[in-house]
Design a protein around this motif. Sequence first.
Motif, PDB file in Angstrom:
ATOM      1  N   PRO A 200       0.807  -1.233   0.000  1.00  0.00           N
ATOM      2  CA  PRO A 200       0.000   0.000   0.000  1.00  0.00           C
ATOM      3  C   PRO A 200       0.834   1.273   0.000  1.00  0.00           C
ATOM      4  CG  PRO A 200      -0.940  -1.599   1.515  1.00  0.00           C
ATOM      5  CD  PRO A 200       0.366  -2.168   1.059  1.00  0.00           C
ATOM      6  N   LEU A 201       2.019   1.241   0.607  1.00  0.00           N
ATOM      7  CA  LEU A 201       2.871   2.428   0.584  1.00  0.00           C
ATOM      8  C   LEU A 201       3.322   2.763  -0.837  1.00  0.00           C
ATOM      9  CD1 LEU A 201       5.087   1.806   3.747  1.00  0.00           C
ATOM     10  CD2 LEU A 201       3.426   3.652   3.436  1.00  0.00           C
ATOM     11  N   LEU A 202       3.578   1.725  -1.622  1.00  0.00           N
ATOM     12  CA  LEU A 202       3.951   1.947  -3.015  1.00  0.00           C
ATOM     13  C   LEU A 202       2.808   2.601  -3.777  1.00  0.00           C
ATOM     14  CD1 LEU A 202       5.699  -1.438  -3.936  1.00  0.00           C
ATOM     15  CD2 LEU A 202       6.790   0.686  -3.236  1.00  0.00           C
ATOM     16  N   TRP A 203       1.603   2.070  -3.605  1.00  0.00           N
ATOM     17  CA  TRP A 203       0.457   2.600  -4.340  1.00  0.00           C
ATOM     18  C   TRP A 203       0.196   4.056  -3.950  1.00  0.00           C
ATOM     19  CZ3 TRP A 203      -2.503  -2.058  -1.941  1.00  0.00           C
ATOM     20  CH2 TRP A 203      -1.894  -3.245  -2.381  1.00  0.00           C
ATOM     21  N   GLU A 204       0.364   4.342  -2.667  1.00  0.00           N
ATOM     22  CA  GLU A 204       0.175   5.716  -2.203  1.00  0.00           C
ATOM     23  C   GLU A 204       1.194   6.647  -2.860  1.00  0.00           C
ATOM     24  OE1 GLU A 204       0.413   8.130   2.043  1.00  0.00           O
ATOM     25  OE2 GLU A 204      -0.141   6.000   2.033  1.00  0.00           O
ATOM     26  N   GLY A 205       2.435   6.184  -2.966  1.00  0.00           N
ATOM     27  CA  GLY A 205       3.459   6.998  -3.609  1.00  0.00           C
ATOM     28  C   GLY A 205       3.189   7.198  -5.087  1.00  0.00           C
ATOM     29  N   HIS A 206       2.791   6.132  -5.777  1.00  0.00           N
ATOM     30  CA  HIS A 206       2.514   6.236  -7.209  1.00  0.00           C
ATOM     31  C   HIS A 206       1.308   7.132  -7.489  1.00  0.00           C
ATOM     32  CE1 HIS A 206       5.561   3.299  -7.547  1.00  0.00           C
ATOM     33  NE2 HIS A 206       4.830   2.208  -7.535  1.00  0.00           N
ATOM     34  N   ALA A 207       0.364   7.180  -6.563  1.00  0.00           N
ATOM     35  CA  ALA A 207      -0.829   8.003  -6.754  1.00  0.00           C
ATOM     36  C   ALA A 207      -0.495   9.480  -6.901  1.00  0.00           C
ATOM     37  CB  ALA A 207      -1.790   7.796  -5.587  1.00  0.00           C
ATOM     38  N   SER A 208       0.683   9.874  -6.420  1.00  0.00           N
ATOM     39  CA  SER A 208       1.051  11.292  -6.461  1.00  0.00           C
ATOM     40  C   SER A 208       1.154  11.822  -7.890  1.00  0.00           C
ATOM     41  CB  SER A 208       2.376  11.520  -5.722  1.00  0.00           C
ATOM     42  OG  SER A 208       3.440  10.812  -6.339  1.00  0.00           O
ATOM     43  N   MET A 209       1.416  10.947  -8.845  1.00  0.00           N
ATOM     44  CA  MET A 209       1.526  11.446 -10.220  1.00  0.00           C
ATOM     45  C   MET A 209       0.176  11.941 -10.738  1.00  0.00           C
ATOM     46  SD  MET A 209       2.123   7.989 -12.519  1.00  0.00           S
ATOM     47  CE  MET A 209       3.341   7.298 -11.411  1.00  0.00           C
ATOM     48  N   VAL A 210      -0.907  11.327 -10.289  1.00  0.00           N
ATOM     49  CA  VAL A 210      -2.239  11.790 -10.692  1.00  0.00           C
ATOM     50  C   VAL A 210      -2.544  13.135 -10.054  1.00  0.00           C
ATOM     51  CG1 VAL A 210      -4.700  11.239 -10.755  1.00  0.00           C
ATOM     52  CG2 VAL A 210      -3.013   9.403 -10.972  1.00  0.00           C
ATOM     53  N   ALA A 211      -2.132  13.311  -8.810  1.00  0.00           N
ATOM     54  CA  ALA A 211      -2.316  14.608  -8.151  1.00  0.00           C
ATOM     55  C   ALA A 211      -1.583  15.705  -8.910  1.00  0.00           C
ATOM     56  CB  ALA A 211      -1.829  14.532  -6.707  1.00  0.00           C
ATOM     57  N   GLU A 212      -0.410  15.388  -9.450  1.00  0.00           N
ATOM     58  CA  GLU A 212       0.337  16.374 -10.235  1.00  0.00           C
ATOM     59  C   GLU A 212      -0.383  16.717 -11.539  1.00  0.00           C
ATOM     60  OE1 GLU A 212       4.682  14.778  -8.615  1.00  0.00           O
ATOM     61  OE2 GLU A 212       4.299  14.889 -10.779  1.00  0.00           O
ATOM     62  N   VAL A 213      -0.970  15.718 -12.173  1.00  0.00           N
ATOM     63  CA  VAL A 213      -1.735  15.968 -13.396  1.00  0.00           C
ATOM     64  C   VAL A 213      -2.928  16.875 -13.100  1.00  0.00           C
ATOM     65  CG1 VAL A 213      -3.173  14.876 -15.174  1.00  0.00           C
ATOM     66  CG2 VAL A 213      -0.995  13.825 -14.504  1.00  0.00           C
ATOM     67  N   ALA A 214      -3.620  16.606 -11.996  1.00  0.00           N
ATOM     68  CA  ALA A 214      -4.769  17.430 -11.616  1.00  0.00           C
ATOM     69  C   ALA A 214      -4.323  18.858 -11.312  1.00  0.00           C
ATOM     70  CB  ALA A 214      -5.477  16.816 -10.411  1.00  0.00           C
ATOM     71  N   ALA A 215      -3.195  18.997 -10.625  1.00  0.00           N
ATOM     72  CA  ALA A 215      -2.696  20.327 -10.280  1.00  0.00           C
ATOM     73  C   ALA A 215      -2.328  21.127 -11.528  1.00  0.00           C
ATOM     74  CB  ALA A 215      -1.484  20.200  -9.359  1.00  0.00           C
ATOM     75  N   ALA A 216      -1.969  20.419 -12.607  1.00  0.00           N
ATOM     76  CA  ALA A 216      -1.632  21.086 -13.864  1.00  0.00           C
ATOM     77  C   ALA A 216      -2.874  21.491 -14.650  1.00  0.00           C
ATOM     78  CB  ALA A 216      -0.757  20.176 -14.715  1.00  0.00           C
ATOM     79  N   GLY A 217      -4.042  21.090 -14.167  1.00  0.00           N
ATOM     80  CA  GLY A 217      -5.290  21.501 -14.806  1.00  0.00           C
ATOM     81  C   GLY A 217      -5.795  20.567 -15.885  1.00  0.00           C
ATOM     82  N   LEU A 218      -5.256  19.354 -15.951  1.00  0.00           N
ATOM     83  CA  LEU A 218      -5.688  18.397 -16.966  1.00  0.00           C
ATOM     84  C   LEU A 218      -6.512  17.290 -16.329  1.00  0.00           C
ATOM     85  CD1 LEU A 218      -5.525  17.191 -19.878  1.00  0.00           C
ATOM     86  CD2 LEU A 218      -3.498  15.930 -19.093  1.00  0.00           C
ATOM     87  N   LYS A 219      -7.732  17.093 -16.830  1.00  0.00           N
ATOM     88  CA  LYS A 219      -8.497  15.891 -16.512  1.00  0.00           C
ATOM     89  C   LYS A 219      -8.586  15.076 -17.793  1.00  0.00           C
ATOM     90  CE  LYS A 219     -12.820  13.854 -14.928  1.00  0.00           C
ATOM     91  NZ  LYS A 219     -14.234  14.038 -14.545  1.00  0.00           N
ATOM     92  N   PRO A 220      -7.899  13.945 -17.845  1.00  0.00           N
ATOM     93  CA  PRO A 220      -7.894  13.162 -19.083  1.00  0.00           C
ATOM     94  C   PRO A 220      -9.206  12.415 -19.291  1.00  0.00           C
ATOM     95  CG  PRO A 220      -6.688  12.002 -17.377  1.00  0.00           C
ATOM     96  CD  PRO A 220      -7.083  13.336 -16.787  1.00  0.00           C
ATOM     97  N   ASP A 221      -9.434  12.033 -20.540  1.00  0.00           N
ATOM     98  CA  ASP A 221     -10.591  11.189 -20.858  1.00  0.00           C
ATOM     99  C   ASP A 221     -10.266   9.715 -20.645  1.00  0.00           C
ATOM    100  OD1 ASP A 221     -12.231  13.374 -21.724  1.00  0.00           O
ATOM    101  OD2 ASP A 221     -11.056  13.433 -23.573  1.00  0.00           O
ATOM    102  N   ALA A 222      -8.980   9.380 -20.637  1.00  0.00           N
ATOM    103  CA  ALA A 222      -8.531   8.012 -20.374  1.00  0.00           C
ATOM    104  C   ALA A 222      -7.060   8.061 -20.012  1.00  0.00           C
ATOM    105  CB  ALA A 222      -8.743   7.112 -21.590  1.00  0.00           C
ATOM    106  N   VAL A 223      -6.627   7.054 -19.261  1.00  0.00           N
ATOM    107  CA  VAL A 223      -5.211   6.919 -18.880  1.00  0.00           C
ATOM    108  C   VAL A 223      -4.692   5.618 -19.473  1.00  0.00           C
ATOM    109  CG1 VAL A 223      -3.561   6.743 -16.992  1.00  0.00           C
ATOM    110  CG2 VAL A 223      -5.605   8.163 -16.726  1.00  0.00           C
ATOM    111  N   LEU A 224      -3.535   5.705 -20.108  1.00  0.00           N
ATOM    112  CA  LEU A 224      -2.903   4.557 -20.738  1.00  0.00           C
ATOM    113  C   LEU A 224      -1.605   4.254 -20.000  1.00  0.00           C
ATOM    114  CD1 LEU A 224      -2.988   2.644 -23.253  1.00  0.00           C
ATOM    115  CD2 LEU A 224      -1.811   4.439 -24.518  1.00  0.00           C
ATOM    116  N   LEU A 225      -1.456   3.012 -19.540  1.00  0.00           N
ATOM    117  CA  LEU A 225      -0.256   2.639 -18.791  1.00  0.00           C
ATOM    118  C   LEU A 225       0.086   1.176 -18.999  1.00  0.00           C
ATOM    119  CD1 LEU A 225      -1.517   0.917 -16.210  1.00  0.00           C
ATOM    120  CD2 LEU A 225      -1.891   3.190 -15.272  1.00  0.00           C
ATOM    121  N   SER A 226       1.322   0.826 -18.688  1.00  0.00           N
ATOM    122  CA  SER A 226       1.780  -0.556 -18.765  1.00  0.00           C
ATOM    123  C   SER A 226       1.586  -1.243 -17.414  1.00  0.00           C
ATOM    124  CB  SER A 226       3.258  -0.605 -19.160  1.00  0.00           C
ATOM    125  OG  SER A 226       3.478  -0.009 -20.430  1.00  0.00           O
TER     126      SER A 226
END
Length: 310
Positions: free
Chosen positions: A132-158
Motif C-alpha cells: 500500500p505504501l507503493l500505491w500511495e506513492g505512485h498516486a502522487s503522479m495523478v495529483a500532479e496531473v490534476a494540479a496542472a489543470g488536466l483531466k484526461p478522458d482516459a489513462v494509458l499505462l503498462s
Amino acid sequence: MPLHLTTPLIESDAYGRPQHQVWLKMEALQPCGSFKLRGVGHACEAAAARGATRLLSSSGGNAGLAVAWAGRRLGLPVTVVVPETTLPQPKALIAQQGAQVVVHGSSWMEANEHLMQLRQPTDAFIHPFDDPLLWEGHASMVAEVAAAGLKPDAVLLSVGGGGLLSGVVQGLQAQGWHDVPVVAVETTGAASLAAAMQAGELVTLPAITSVATSLGARRVAEQALACTRAHPVHSAVVTDRQALQACLQFADDHRVVVEPACGAALALAMTEPALRPLPVLQQAQRLLVIVCGGVCTPHADLVRLLAAAA
C-alpha cells in the motif's frame, strides 16, 4: 521532502491529432529512470522513520535500482538480491549506488526466497509492486496531473505486477475521477493481468516469454485485480515487436530511451485514434500516457532485440 521529482506533463505533437490530444507524464525523467521511485521512495522513507537499519530488495530491475537510490539518499545500506537472468546493466547501476548486489537463483521467486533468509529484525523489505505504501506513492503522479489543470478522458499505462495500476487508480479515485477509465497494457508472454481479468481470479503464468522483462510478474498483485472491479479498467495486449518499435520511435520523437515495458503502452498511444483496439481509446480527446521509463534496456539492446523479434 519526497525523494521523487515532480515530472513534466507535456503534450505530444508527435502522437496527438486534431481533436485527439496525447499528454505524456514523463516518469522516465525520475532520477533513477522510472516511476518506481515514487512508491519505493515513499516506502523507504517510512521504513527509515520506523528505525530500519537496512533496506532489502529482490528486484533486479527498476525497483531494485530505486531502493538503492533511495537508500543512498537516506544513509541506509541496501542489499539487492537478483536472479541469475539479470543483465549486467541493471546490476552495474544498482552497485553504482553503493548497494550490495547478490546473485541467486534462476527466477525472481528464488531470489526473493533467498532474500527472506538474509532478513534481520531491523531490516525493511521493499516489495517491487505489492505494498500500500507503493500505491500511495505512485498516486502522487495523478495529483500532479490534476494540479496542472488536466483531466484526461482516459489513462494509458503498462502493467507488470500491478503496482503502477494500483497507484494510478488510487490517485484517480482520490481526485473524484471515477469516470476516467484506465487502459492497462501488457505484452504477449507477460500478460498476467489479462489472464486474471479473463478468468475472474488471479492466474499464475507458467513462464514469462516476453522481452519486456520489467513486466515479468507471473502473477499480479491481488490489489491490481481488485482495481479492475472497483474502477473502469480495460486490458490490452501488444506484441514484443510493437513495444520495441514504439521504444525506438519514442527515442526519435522525444529524445528519451525507455524499456520495452514502457513501449507497450506507447505502442497504443502512437496508433492513429481510429485504429486503436478499444473504443475508449478511439474516443478519448485527451489521452494521458504514463511514460513509466526503465533503465535496463539501452538503445543498442532495443535495436538488437527488434532485429531478433518475430
